[in-house]
Design a protein around this motif. Structure first.
Motif, PDB file in Angstrom:
ATOM      1  N   TYR A   1       3.664   4.932  -5.489  1.00  0.00           N
ATOM      2  CA  TYR A   1       2.525   5.550  -6.156  1.00  0.00           C
ATOM      3  C   TYR A   1       1.195   5.223  -5.481  1.00  0.00           C
ATOM      4  CZ  TYR A   1       1.133   1.077  -8.132  1.00  0.00           C
ATOM      5  OH  TYR A   1       0.720  -0.217  -8.272  1.00  0.00           O
ATOM      6  N   ALA A   2       1.127   4.145  -4.694  1.00  0.00           N
ATOM      7  CA  ALA A   2      -0.136   3.713  -4.102  1.00  0.00           C
ATOM      8  C   ALA A   2      -0.743   4.823  -3.253  1.00  0.00           C
ATOM      9  CB  ALA A   2       0.087   2.459  -3.249  1.00  0.00           C
ATOM     10  N   GLY A   3      -1.984   5.183  -3.554  1.00  0.00           N
ATOM     11  CA  GLY A   3      -2.667   6.240  -2.827  1.00  0.00           C
ATOM     12  C   GLY A   3      -2.281   7.632  -3.255  1.00  0.00           C
TER      13      GLY A   3
ATOM     14  N   GLN B   1       0.812  -1.228   0.000  1.00  0.00           N
ATOM     15  CA  GLN B   1       0.000   0.000   0.000  1.00  0.00           C
ATOM     16  C   GLN B   1       0.844   1.276   0.000  1.00  0.00           C
ATOM     17  OE1 GLN B   1      -3.109  -0.383  -0.571  1.00  0.00           O
ATOM     18  NE2 GLN B   1      -3.304  -2.568  -0.118  1.00  0.00           N
ATOM     19  N   GLY B   2       2.073   1.178  -0.527  1.00  0.00           N
ATOM     20  CA  GLY B   2       2.910   2.363  -0.629  1.00  0.00           C
ATOM     21  C   GLY B   2       3.522   2.804   0.684  1.00  0.00           C
ATOM     22  N   LYS B   3       3.568   1.909   1.677  1.00  0.00           N
ATOM     23  CA  LYS B   3       4.081   2.272   2.999  1.00  0.00           C
ATOM     24  C   LYS B   3       5.482   1.728   3.245  1.00  0.00           C
ATOM     25  CE  LYS B   3      -0.550   2.604   4.950  1.00  0.00           C
ATOM     26  NZ  LYS B   3      -1.511   2.105   5.974  1.00  0.00           N
TER      27      LYS B   3
ATOM     28  N   SER C   1      12.472  10.351  -4.699  1.00  0.00           N
ATOM     29  CA  SER C   1      13.054  11.705  -4.701  1.00  0.00           C
ATOM     30  C   SER C   1      12.964  12.312  -6.102  1.00  0.00           C
ATOM     31  CB  SER C   1      14.504  11.643  -4.234  1.00  0.00           C
ATOM     32  OG  SER C   1      15.105  12.917  -4.279  1.00  0.00           O
ATOM     33  N   ALA C   2      13.213  11.484  -7.120  1.00  0.00           N
ATOM     34  CA  ALA C   2      13.170  11.980  -8.493  1.00  0.00           C
ATOM     35  C   ALA C   2      11.747  12.331  -8.933  1.00  0.00           C
ATOM     36  CB  ALA C   2      13.767  10.935  -9.441  1.00  0.00           C
ATOM     37  N   VAL C   3      10.783  11.509  -8.465  1.00  0.00           N
ATOM     38  CA  VAL C   3       9.383  11.734  -8.848  1.00  0.00           C
ATOM     39  C   VAL C   3       8.755  12.830  -8.002  1.00  0.00           C
ATOM     40  CG1 VAL C   3       7.096  10.644  -8.956  1.00  0.00           C
ATOM     41  CG2 VAL C   3       9.097   9.402  -9.748  1.00  0.00           C
ATOM     42  N   GLY C   4       9.259  12.970  -6.775  1.00  0.00           N
ATOM     43  CA  GLY C   4       8.713  13.978  -5.876  1.00  0.00           C
ATOM     44  C   GLY C   4       7.715  13.428  -4.896  1.00  0.00           C
ATOM     45  N   THR C   5       7.831  12.107  -4.601  1.00  0.00           N
ATOM     46  CA  THR C   5       6.951  11.489  -3.609  1.00  0.00           C
ATOM     47  C   THR C   5       7.814  10.917  -2.502  1.00  0.00           C
ATOM     48  OG1 THR C   5       6.984   9.316  -4.687  1.00  0.00           O
ATOM     49  CG2 THR C   5       5.268  10.874  -5.365  1.00  0.00           C
ATOM     50  N   LYS C   6       7.145  10.562  -1.433  1.00  0.00           N
ATOM     51  CA  LYS C   6       7.837   9.960  -0.303  1.00  0.00           C
ATOM     52  C   LYS C   6       6.927   8.931   0.324  1.00  0.00           C
ATOM     53  CE  LYS C   6      10.332  11.070   3.949  1.00  0.00           C
ATOM     54  NZ  LYS C   6      10.732  12.139   4.886  1.00  0.00           N
ATOM     55  N   ALA C   7       7.481   7.736   0.592  1.00  0.00           N
ATOM     56  CA  ALA C   7       6.664   6.695   1.182  1.00  0.00           C
ATOM     57  C   ALA C   7       6.186   7.116   2.554  1.00  0.00           C
ATOM     58  CB  ALA C   7       7.488   5.387   1.289  1.00  0.00           C
TER      59      ALA C   7
END
Length: 243
Positions: A183-185, A153-155, A235-241
């Protein structure tokens, strides 16, 4: 409104892709390359409908001249569409037995030569694992496994199960980690552009000459490599788990 329209189209697409994939499976049952073709059948239209921007750096995944065990992080049901874009030729996967009851998809999954495991029956699960080892050694077929055993679940990565690594050691084939950004959520399906995903395959990890005594170290090494890579992709995409 856009979200509802997309879900309606995705439902139709899932049924249509299942029917077409089932026809393919019936025309050439258990051909190990059916999985790749069916994966593209599900993935390519879905990525367009959802407008997910996907960047893949998977040269090591397609540069192999021998079978391998592919391990990837497992986030959600959308893995079918995200990872389906990069399934290499002659690659089958391992799934839970209950998948066979999913209309169309379950039947084509079986006809594509994928391995269904009854996780509640240790003896049958072990027999299925032996079949995959034989496929690696004698049928020029690679195996795709989600070593976490369930969706995270992206965690962040969950603890790995031993099966994939035992297979690789038993068959003496390399392991190729495949990492997907978190990407999840995080998809915004009510927007025109839903989001970005990056996929990166890491260099092959050789197992020839290893024994089961080397199993814990091999699993730790693979998980550490994947965790660091996923952090780089996030980091490259701009998300963080999520923690």
């Amino acid at each position: 409104m856009l979200f509802l329209a997309r879900m309606f189209l995705m439902g139709l697409h899932f049924v249509l892709a299942g029917v077409l994939g089932l026809v393919l499976g019936l025309c050439r049952p258990f051909n190990p390359d059916n999985s790749r073709l069916c994966a593209r059948l599900y993935s390519l239209p879905a990525l367009c409908m959802l407008r997910i921007k996907l960047k893949a750096e998977v040269s090591s995944l397609f540069g192999q001249d021998r079978p391998c065990v592919i391990v990837a992080n497992h986030q959600s049901n959308y893995d079918l569409y995200v990872l389906g874009r990069v399934v290499p030729p002659r690659t089958v996967s391992i799934g839970k037995k209950s998948l066979k009851w999913v209309p169309f998809f379950g039947q084509l999954y079986w006809l594509a030569g994928n391995v269904l495991i009854d996780r509640g029956n240790g003896q049958k699960a072990k027999q299925a694992m032996l079949q995959t080892t034989e496929a690696l050694q004698q049928r020029d077929t690679s195996i795709w496994v989600f070593p976490e055993g369930t969706r995270n679940q992206g965690k962040g990565l969950l603890p790995f199960k031993k099966g994939a690594f035992q297979m690789a050691i038993a068959a003496g084939v390399p392991i190729i980690p495949v990492c997907v950004s978190t990407y999840a959520g995080r998809f915004k399906l009510n927007r025109w552009n839903s989001g970005k995903v990056m996929i990166r395959s890491l260099p092959a990890i050789p197992t020839l000459g290893l024994t089961l005594d080397d199993l814990p170290q091999l699993m730790d090494r693979c998980q550490l490599m994947m965790r660091e890579c996923i952090e780089q992709l996030d980091s490259a995409v701009g998300t963080k788990a999520a923690v």
